[in-house]
Motif scaffolding. Structure first.
Motif, mmCIF file in Angstrom:
data_model
loop_
_atom_site.group_PDB
_atom_site.id
_atom_site.type_symbol
_atom_site.label_atom_id
_atom_site.label_comp_id
_atom_site.label_asym_id
_atom_site.label_seq_id
_atom_site.Cartn_x
_atom_site.Cartn_y
_atom_site.Cartn_z
ATOM 1 N N MET A 1 0.839 -1.202 0.000
ATOM 2 C CA MET A 1 0.000 0.000 0.000
ATOM 3 C C MET A 1 0.875 1.254 0.000
ATOM 4 O O MET A 1 0.754 2.118 -0.853
ATOM 5 C CB MET A 1 -0.906 -0.071 1.251
ATOM 6 N N ILE A 2 1.812 1.304 0.975
ATOM 7 C CA ILE A 2 2.721 2.450 1.023
ATOM 8 C C ILE A 2 3.647 2.438 -0.194
ATOM 9 O O ILE A 2 3.857 3.463 -0.840
ATOM 10 C CB ILE A 2 3.542 2.433 2.331
ATOM 11 N N MET A 3 4.140 1.236 -0.532
ATOM 12 C CA MET A 3 5.025 1.128 -1.693
ATOM 13 C C MET A 3 4.288 1.566 -2.963
ATOM 14 O O MET A 3 4.865 2.223 -3.822
ATOM 15 C CB MET A 3 5.522 -0.323 -1.864
ATOM 16 N N ARG A 4 2.994 1.196 -3.033
ATOM 17 C CA ARG A 4 2.242 1.575 -4.220
ATOM 18 C C ARG A 4 2.143 3.091 -4.319
ATOM 19 O O ARG A 4 2.292 3.680 -5.390
ATOM 20 C CB ARG A 4 0.843 0.952 -4.177
ATOM 21 N N PHE A 5 1.930 3.724 -3.143
ATOM 22 C CA PHE A 5 1.840 5.184 -3.121
ATOM 23 C C PHE A 5 3.161 5.804 -3.570
ATOM 24 O O PHE A 5 3.178 6.757 -4.347
ATOM 25 C CB PHE A 5 1.468 5.660 -1.719
ATOM 26 N N ILE A 6 4.269 5.217 -3.085
ATOM 27 C CA ILE A 6 5.580 5.760 -3.466
ATOM 28 C C ILE A 6 5.806 5.619 -4.973
ATOM 29 O O ILE A 6 6.256 6.551 -5.628
ATOM 30 C CB ILE A 6 6.707 5.059 -2.667
ATOM 31 N N TYR A 7 5.431 4.457 -5.497
ATOM 32 C CA TYR A 7 5.609 4.259 -6.945
ATOM 33 C C TYR A 7 4.741 5.214 -7.737
ATOM 34 O O TYR A 7 5.153 5.774 -8.746
ATOM 35 C CB TYR A 7 5.316 2.805 -7.329
ATOM 36 N N GLN A 8 3.514 5.433 -7.227
ATOM 37 C CA GLN A 8 2.605 6.354 -7.905
ATOM 38 C C GLN A 8 3.177 7.777 -7.861
ATOM 39 O O GLN A 8 3.171 8.489 -8.851
ATOM 40 C CB GLN A 8 1.247 6.309 -7.210
ATOM 41 N N LEU A 9 3.700 8.119 -6.676
ATOM 42 C CA LEU A 9 4.312 9.431 -6.501
ATOM 43 C C LEU A 9 5.500 9.569 -7.444
ATOM 44 O O LEU A 9 5.854 10.656 -7.868
ATOM 45 C CB LEU A 9 4.773 9.579 -5.045
ATOM 46 N N GLY A 10 6.113 8.432 -7.752
ATOM 47 C CA GLY A 10 7.264 8.430 -8.649
ATOM 48 C C GLY A 10 6.890 8.720 -10.089
ATOM 49 O O GLY A 10 7.766 8.952 -10.912
ATOM 50 N N SER A 11 5.611 8.719 -10.391
ATOM 51 C CA SER A 11 5.207 9.022 -11.758
ATOM 52 C C SER A 11 5.157 10.537 -11.948
ATOM 53 O O SER A 11 4.408 11.221 -11.249
ATOM 54 C CB SER A 11 3.843 8.381 -12.036
ATOM 55 N N PRO A 12 5.961 11.081 -12.874
ATOM 56 C CA PRO A 12 6.069 12.541 -13.002
ATOM 57 C C PRO A 12 4.737 13.281 -13.170
ATOM 58 O O PRO A 12 4.534 14.273 -12.468
ATOM 59 C CB PRO A 12 6.988 12.713 -14.206
ATOM 60 N N PRO A 13 3.819 12.852 -14.076
ATOM 61 C CA PRO A 13 2.589 13.649 -14.199
ATOM 62 C C PRO A 13 1.777 13.670 -12.911
ATOM 63 O O PRO A 13 1.222 14.703 -12.528
ATOM 64 C CB PRO A 13 1.795 12.938 -15.322
ATOM 65 N N TYR A 14 1.752 12.527 -12.206
ATOM 66 C CA TYR A 14 1.013 12.461 -10.950
ATOM 67 C C TYR A 14 1.623 13.407 -9.923
ATOM 68 O O TYR A 14 0.928 14.177 -9.267
ATOM 69 C CB TYR A 14 1.015 11.021 -10.436
ATOM 70 N N PHE A 15 2.950 13.360 -9.813
ATOM 71 C CA PHE A 15 3.661 14.227 -8.868
ATOM 72 C C PHE A 15 3.409 15.699 -9.202
ATOM 73 O O PHE A 15 3.156 16.516 -8.313
ATOM 74 C CB PHE A 15 5.162 13.931 -8.923
ATOM 75 N N TYR A 16 3.453 16.013 -10.502
ATOM 76 C CA TYR A 16 3.279 17.410 -10.920
ATOM 77 C C TYR A 16 1.894 17.926 -10.562
ATOM 78 O O TYR A 16 1.734 19.023 -10.014
ATOM 79 C CB TYR A 16 3.519 17.533 -12.425
ATOM 80 N N ALA A 17 0.885 17.082 -10.816
ATOM 81 C CA ALA A 17 -0.487 17.495 -10.542
ATOM 82 C C ALA A 17 -0.729 17.630 -9.036
ATOM 83 O O ALA A 17 -1.273 18.624 -8.565
ATOM 84 C CB ALA A 17 -1.460 16.481 -11.152
ATOM 85 N N LEU A 18 -0.266 16.631 -8.286
ATOM 86 C CA LEU A 18 -0.486 16.636 -6.836
ATOM 87 C C LEU A 18 0.205 17.828 -6.174
ATOM 88 O O LEU A 18 -0.383 18.540 -5.369
ATOM 89 C CB LEU A 18 0.025 15.323 -6.224
ATOM 90 N N SER A 19 1.471 18.074 -6.562
ATOM 91 C CA SER A 19 2.212 19.174 -5.944
ATOM 92 C C SER A 19 1.571 20.514 -6.290
ATOM 93 O O SER A 19 1.546 21.425 -5.468
ATOM 94 C CB SER A 19 3.676 19.146 -6.376
ATOM 95 N N GLY A 20 1.021 20.601 -7.515
ATOM 96 C CA GLY A 20 0.358 21.838 -7.920
ATOM 97 C C GLY A 20 -0.859 22.123 -7.060
ATOM 98 O O GLY A 20 -1.149 23.271 -6.726
ATOM 99 N N ARG A 21 -1.580 21.057 -6.683
ATOM 100 C CA ARG A 21 -2.758 21.249 -5.843
ATOM 101 C C ARG A 21 -2.356 21.541 -4.392
ATOM 102 O O ARG A 21 -3.056 22.248 -3.684
ATOM 103 C CB ARG A 21 -3.644 20.002 -5.896
ATOM 104 N N LEU A 22 -1.221 20.983 -3.955
ATOM 105 C CA LEU A 22 -0.790 21.167 -2.558
ATOM 106 C C LEU A 22 -0.232 22.567 -2.281
ATOM 107 O O LEU A 22 -0.386 23.099 -1.194
ATOM 108 C CB LEU A 22 0.294 20.137 -2.207
ATOM 109 N N LEU A 23 0.442 23.151 -3.286
ATOM 110 C CA LEU A 23 1.210 24.384 -3.052
ATOM 111 C C LEU A 23 0.420 25.538 -2.426
ATOM 112 O O LEU A 23 0.916 26.144 -1.465
ATOM 113 C CB LEU A 23 1.909 24.831 -4.338
ATOM 114 N N PRO A 24 -0.794 25.850 -2.917
ATOM 115 C CA PRO A 24 -1.509 26.971 -2.268
ATOM 116 C C PRO A 24 -1.781 26.721 -0.788
ATOM 117 O O PRO A 24 -1.641 27.651 0.029
ATOM 118 C CB PRO A 24 -2.829 27.042 -3.047
#
Lengths: 58, 248, 147
Positions: free
Chosen positions: B1-24
């Motif tokens: 479960m945690i590993m899956r999240f890390i791998y998902q986070l490792g995907s550039p488009p996912y990381f880019y979208a998530l970080s964009g939503r987190l920043l504000p």
């Protein structure tokens, strides 16, 4: 007013205290502004790349 | 479960979208924490019985020193992840933490010096704490220099990860230097286990500032990582989609 | 875990622990040089160098500070609660210098066993509190040395 001046004076340590806070403001401000500026330039360059590729493929 | 999240986070488009939503959200919280910490530290906290108002430098100096170690630990951890699993995001976190880590270290050294002059009577001494912290600044600068010296960025990231892991031995040395050797720098205040040795009204702003610094670090790393990612992946499909959606 | 990744993990662990051990040995070897100062007990036991500058650290003994009326010369005793050494210093003292305060001083011993200081640094402790609290904790505030 007097209370404000007393606050600014920092018990005689004004120079030491405010230069520390000022330096922090400066370096943190730069740490935020520089990546934001870089982002705007990157976006411009990437748009140009995408435009070029489009015109080549047509 | 945690590993899956890390791998998902490792995907550039996912990381880019998530970080964009987190920043504000991160920026808002960071601003509130800084405002509260500064007000508490500069206005509400009483002056120290020995150091008077000069002790207020603590609210800049101590969180910066803590962060200089914390950021390095994150870099070493990302370095290990990058070497073992070859996760691209780990490489990006590693290298984009170096600048802000160096900034924290520099700030800790300079404000320590500004604080040392009136209290200790000197700008600088070569005691174990100050010297090991200076070494940390050189480690950060070495990492930045090494990364920019190698053109192949995947290879550069691997070299930097090894350097970061080698330098990790300096971290416990910095932390325990005040206990292992007699130094001019005093021992720990907040992390020691027996009785609290700082007044609550002085401690709360310190902790607020420490959290504010952590958020600031997260913001700067995400901003830099997003730029880095965008440029590395400029020819990929997701970046093209991103720009066409924006209606360039 | 994938065998290749496992091998990389083991390699990294071996590398970091190897460097940690090597650094540990180096630090033990250089331990003496990393000591920033000697205590008055060390000095009385003859552990401090005799004809070269070194640093000595300890607490300023209450009531031992004597100032010259005509110059900036000052005498005081410092102690580690076991032995006491008299220090002579000519210069400006840091803001935190006061009786009962931990200090570090750099200088040489003279033939009478007095410490002739070139530099006096105050070492502050890790306690931070407002004056009221300090007063109730100590009953008596440490006397502030007027310049």
């Amino acid at each position: 007013m007097e209370a404000f001046l007393k606050f600014i004076d920092m018990g005689g340590y004004a120079g030491y205290v405010w230069s520390s806070y000022g330096l922090a403001l400066l370096v943190f401000g730069l740490s935020i502004i520089l990546p934001l500026k870089e982002k705007r330039q990157l976006e411009k360059r990437i748009r140009r790349i995408i435009q070029n590729e489009k015109s080549v493929s047509k | 479960m945690i590993m899956r999240f890390i791998y998902q986070l490792g995907s550039p488009p996912y990381f880019y979208a998530l970080s964009g939503r987190l920043l504000p959200w991160l920026s808002g919280l960071c601003f509130i924490l800084f405002a509260a910490g500064l007000y508490g530290g500069l206005v509400l906290a009483p002056a120290d019985y020995q150091q008077g108002d000069s002790f207020r430098i603590i609210y800049i100096h101590v969180p910066a020193a803590w962060m200089s170690l914390f950021v390095y630990m994150i870099m070493a951890f990302s370095g290990a992840m990058a070497l073992i699993w070859r996760i691209k995001i780990a490489e990006i976190i590693l290298i984009n933490s170096a600048h802000i880590g160096a900034v924290f270290t520099f700030l800790a050294l300079v404000t320590g010096s500004i604080w040392g002059k009136p209290m200790w009577g000197t700008w600088w001494v070569w005691d174990a704490r100050l010297t090991s912290e200076l070494l940390l600044l050189f480690l950060y600068l070495g990492i930045i220099a090494l990364y920019s010296a190698i053109d192949d960025k995947r290879k550069a990231a691997r070299a930097v990860a090894i350097l970061a892991l080698v330098g990790v031995v300096n971290i416990p040395i910095i932390h325990y230097s005040v206990e292992w050797w007699s130094t001019l720098h005093q021992g720990p205040t907040v992390t020691k286990f027996d009785k609290p040795s700082i007044d609550t009204r002085m401690l709360i702003p310190l902790l607020l500032m420490a959290f504010a610094y952590k958020f600031l670090y997260a913001i700067v790393v995400l901003l830099r990582a997003r730029n880095d990612l965008l440029w590395r992946e400029r020819r990929s499909q997701w970046v093209a989609t991103l720009f066409s959606k924006e209606g360039a | 875990m994938h065998p290749l990744r496992k091998r990389r993990l083991i390699l990294i662990l071996v590398m970091v622990s190897g460097i940690a051990v090597a650094t540990g040995f180096a630090l033990v070897a250089f331990n003496q040089n990393l000591m920033f100062f000697f205590t008055p007990s060390d000095v009385k036991a003859g552990k401090a160098p005799s004809n070269r500058l070194f640093r000595m650290g300890g607490m300023v003994v209450d009531g031992s500070v004597k100032k010259s009326d005509t110059s900036t010369e000052v005498w005081f005793d410092i102690t580690d609660n076991e032995k006491t050494v008299t220090v002579k210093y000519n210069g400006i003292l840091p803001d935190l210098f006061r009786e009962g305060q931990g200090i570090i001083t750099k200088g040489k011993l003279n033939e009478k066993g007095e410490f002739i200081a070139e530099e006096v640094l105050a070492k502050h402790d890790e306690n931070y509190m407002p004056p009221e609290v300090a007063a109730t904790m100590k009953k008596k505030k440490p006397a502030y040395i007027k310049e």
